[in-house]
Enzyme design. Structure first.
Site, PDB file in Angstrom:
ATOM      1  N   SER A 153       0.827  -1.209   0.000  1.00 48.86           N
ATOM      2  CA  SER A 153       0.000   0.000   0.000  1.00 48.86           C
ATOM      3  C   SER A 153       0.857   1.253   0.000  1.00 48.86           C
ATOM      4  O   SER A 153       1.900   1.310   0.661  1.00 48.86           O
ATOM      5  CB  SER A 153      -0.882   0.012   1.250  1.00 48.86           C
ATOM      6  N   TYR A 166      -1.147  -0.501  10.004  1.00 47.30           N
ATOM      7  CA  TYR A 166      -1.422  -0.971   8.636  1.00 47.30           C
ATOM      8  C   TYR A 166      -0.213  -0.684   7.733  1.00 47.30           C
ATOM      9  O   TYR A 166       0.247  -1.544   6.975  1.00 47.30           O
ATOM     10  CB  TYR A 166      -2.670  -0.244   8.136  1.00 47.30           C
ATOM     11  N   LYS A 170       2.083  -3.359   5.801  1.00 49.64           N
ATOM     12  CA  LYS A 170       2.123  -3.330   4.332  1.00 49.64           C
ATOM     13  C   LYS A 170       3.552  -3.146   3.817  1.00 49.64           C
ATOM     14  O   LYS A 170       3.934  -3.721   2.800  1.00 49.64           O
ATOM     15  CB  LYS A 170       1.235  -2.200   3.807  1.00 49.64           C
TER      16      LYS A 170
HETATM   17  P1  NAI Z   1     -11.864  -5.563   0.683  1.00 46.59           P
HETATM   18  O1  NAI Z   1     -12.187  -5.428   2.137  1.00 46.59           O
HETATM   19  O2  NAI Z   1     -12.975  -5.335  -0.286  1.00 46.59           O
HETATM   20  O3  NAI Z   1     -11.211  -6.965   0.363  1.00 46.59           O
HETATM   21  C1  NAI Z   1     -10.382  -7.662   1.239  1.00 46.59           C
HETATM   22  C2  NAI Z   1     -10.830  -9.109   1.284  1.00 46.59           C
HETATM   23  O4  NAI Z   1      -9.967  -9.859   2.140  1.00 46.59           O
HETATM   24  C3  NAI Z   1     -12.242  -9.232   1.861  1.00 46.59           C
HETATM   25  O5  NAI Z   1     -13.049  -9.973   0.962  1.00 46.59           O
HETATM   26  C4  NAI Z   1     -12.034  -9.957   3.182  1.00 46.59           C
HETATM   27  O6  NAI Z   1     -13.110 -10.812   3.551  1.00 46.59           O
HETATM   28  C5  NAI Z   1     -10.745 -10.732   2.910  1.00 46.59           C
HETATM   29  N1  NAI Z   1     -10.027 -11.060   4.139  1.00 46.59           N
HETATM   30  C6  NAI Z   1      -9.806 -10.254   5.207  1.00 46.59           C
HETATM   31  N2  NAI Z   1      -9.103 -10.897   6.134  1.00 46.59           N
HETATM   32  C7  NAI Z   1      -8.849 -12.155   5.653  1.00 46.59           C
HETATM   33  C8  NAI Z   1      -8.143 -13.271   6.143  1.00 46.59           C
HETATM   34  N3  NAI Z   1      -7.551 -13.240   7.347  1.00 46.59           N
HETATM   35  N4  NAI Z   1      -8.040 -14.373   5.360  1.00 46.59           N
HETATM   36  C9  NAI Z   1      -8.634 -14.410   4.145  1.00 46.59           C
HETATM   37  N5  NAI Z   1      -9.346 -13.380   3.642  1.00 46.59           N
HETATM   38  C10 NAI Z   1      -9.453 -12.256   4.383  1.00 46.59           C
HETATM   39  O7  NAI Z   1     -10.685  -4.528   0.393  1.00 46.59           O
HETATM   40  P2  NAI Z   1      -9.901  -4.188  -0.967  1.00 46.59           P
HETATM   41  O8  NAI Z   1      -9.902  -2.707  -1.089  1.00 46.59           O
HETATM   42  O9  NAI Z   1     -10.378  -5.006  -2.081  1.00 46.59           O
HETATM   43  O10 NAI Z   1      -8.418  -4.590  -0.557  1.00 46.59           O
HETATM   44  C11 NAI Z   1      -7.670  -5.629  -1.183  1.00 46.59           C
HETATM   45  C12 NAI Z   1      -6.213  -5.487  -0.757  1.00 46.59           C
HETATM   46  O11 NAI Z   1      -5.664  -4.263  -1.287  1.00 46.59           O
HETATM   47  C13 NAI Z   1      -6.034  -5.396   0.766  1.00 46.59           C
HETATM   48  O12 NAI Z   1      -4.881  -6.091   1.149  1.00 46.59           O
HETATM   49  C14 NAI Z   1      -5.867  -3.921   1.014  1.00 46.59           C
HETATM   50  O13 NAI Z   1      -5.182  -3.650   2.213  1.00 46.59           O
HETATM   51  C15 NAI Z   1      -5.103  -3.502  -0.232  1.00 46.59           C
HETATM   52  N6  NAI Z   1      -5.216  -2.076  -0.531  1.00 46.59           N
HETATM   53  C16 NAI Z   1      -6.395  -1.533  -0.938  1.00 46.59           C
HETATM   54  C17 NAI Z   1      -6.465  -0.173  -1.214  1.00 46.59           C
HETATM   55  C18 NAI Z   1      -7.696   0.460  -1.734  1.00 46.59           C
HETATM   56  O14 NAI Z   1      -7.636   1.666  -2.079  1.00 46.59           O
HETATM   57  N7  NAI Z   1      -8.813  -0.235  -1.838  1.00 46.59           N
HETATM   58  C19 NAI Z   1      -5.313   0.717  -1.010  1.00 46.59           C
HETATM   59  C20 NAI Z   1      -4.103   0.025  -0.636  1.00 46.59           C
HETATM   60  C21 NAI Z   1      -4.084  -1.313  -0.397  1.00 46.59           C
END
Ligand code: NAI
Length: 319
Positions: A153, A166, A170
């Protein structure tokens, strides 16, 4: 250009039940990969769990004629990581791609971060990526092929208020990627990191006081980016990075609102003090302009390169 395909390959996408991961899984399957759709279920702050999220994405992939298997384990334990890789081996017989995407978010000012949140964020992002990648790496090494993507991130790489735990987790993933890329190189295993931006539920779930930091930027950007805040706009870079067709390894990329760019760490020549005795504190202060100048920076392949470059320079100065 030929279509980029994943026929005969097996991909693991963690946290693929929603947000960004869902689009990676669906697109990989559409391009021929068999996909393990891992998701713990639960909320965007990592609480709760359930099988529905992974199941829905698997069903969507199968309806479209693709191959998918769900996995509901948390990435945050060694047993969970092992079970996710075992799902790929049992269902499809190999592991070609791992996208470490699972994660959650909990914001608080640095002084107020509860121990439980620090532990939870390190566990899911940093340790989770380790727990899934380690068993997958062993399989890839035997196969002589593999692709890793670590969803890091900009909050870590650049910094972001109220995300200390976080950001630390990251940015730890970047260190992990660097070493996986170096150790993977002789085995045709490549690893890259992603700094995504998208309006997923993770961002939508942020409290107004946490979103206040971004408000002015969003006001300026929202009218300019069209639909590109959608998580779909991150997907093309990710799918390319984990494909056979992409040579990139040991690198980080930003994918923000339809713009893709490499993000890198450089080292500038700096100032080399005396070698017979340590520089004085005052000498450091006197040479400060030279020490902080970014001019003539270089990028390094690994830590040894820094030592090699320094040795060369010192040898040249001694001549
Ligand atoms: P999101 O919350 O929609 O997706 C994350 C998914 O990971 C969810 O479906 C959740 O159920 C699953 N999850 C959480 N903990 C888990 C675990 N222990 N084991 C298995 N699955 C688990 O969020 P998003 O935005 O799609 O994020 C995806 C990745 O991108 C994350 O790692 C996030 O930190 C990273 N990210 C996202 C950004 C954004 O602007 N959306 C910015 C920077 C990084």
């Amino acid at each position: 250009m030929n279509e980029i395909r994943f026929d005969g390959q097996v991909a693991i996408v963690t946290g693929a039940g929603g947000g960004l991961g869902k689009y990676y899984a669906i697109e990989l399957a559409r391009r021929g990969a068999a996909v393990v759709v891992n998701d713990l279920g639960g909320s965007s702050d990592g609480r709760g769990g359930g099988s529905a999220m992974a199941d829905v994405v698997c069903e969507e992939i199968r309806q479209a004629g693709g191959r998918a298997a769900p996995n509901y384990d948390s990435v945050g334990t060694t047993a969970g990581g092992e079970a996710i890789v075992q799902t790929a081996l049992k269902e499809f017989g190999r592991v070609d791609v791992v996208i470490n995407n699972a994660g959650h978010l909990r914001n608080a000012a640095f002084g107020d971060v509860p121990q439980a949140d620090l532990d939870s964020l390190i566990e899911v992002h940093l340790k989770g990526a380790f727990y899934v990648s380690q068993p997958a790496f062993k399989v890839m090494k035997q196969q002589g092929y593999g692709r890793f993507l670590f969803a890091a991130s900009g909050a870590g790489f650049f910094g972001n208020p109220e995300q200390s735990a976080y950001a630390a987790a990251k940015t730890g993933m970047l260190g992990l990627m660097n070493v996986v890329a170096i150790e993977g190189a002789p085995h045709n295993i490549k690893a890259n990191a992603l700094l995504p931006s998208a309006a997923s539920r993770m961002i939508e779930a942020m409290k107004p006081e946490h979103l206040a930091h971004y408000e002015h930027v969003f006001k300026e950007i929202a009218p300019l980016v069209g639909n590109a805040l959608d998580p779909k706009f991150v997907m093309p870079l990710v799918v390319y990075l984990v494909s056979r067709d992409c040579d990139s390894t040991h690198a980080a990329y930003s994918a923000s609102w339809g713009r893709f760019a490499r993000v890198f760490v450089g080292i500038a020549p700096g100032w080399a003090g005396p070698r017979d005795t340590p520089a004085t504190v005052e000498q450091v202060a006197e040479h400060w302009t030279q020490i902080i100048s970014p001019e003539n920076y270089s990028e390094l392949g690994q830590l040894n390169d820094e030592y090699a470059a320094l040795a060369q320079r010192l040898a040249a100065e001694l001549k």
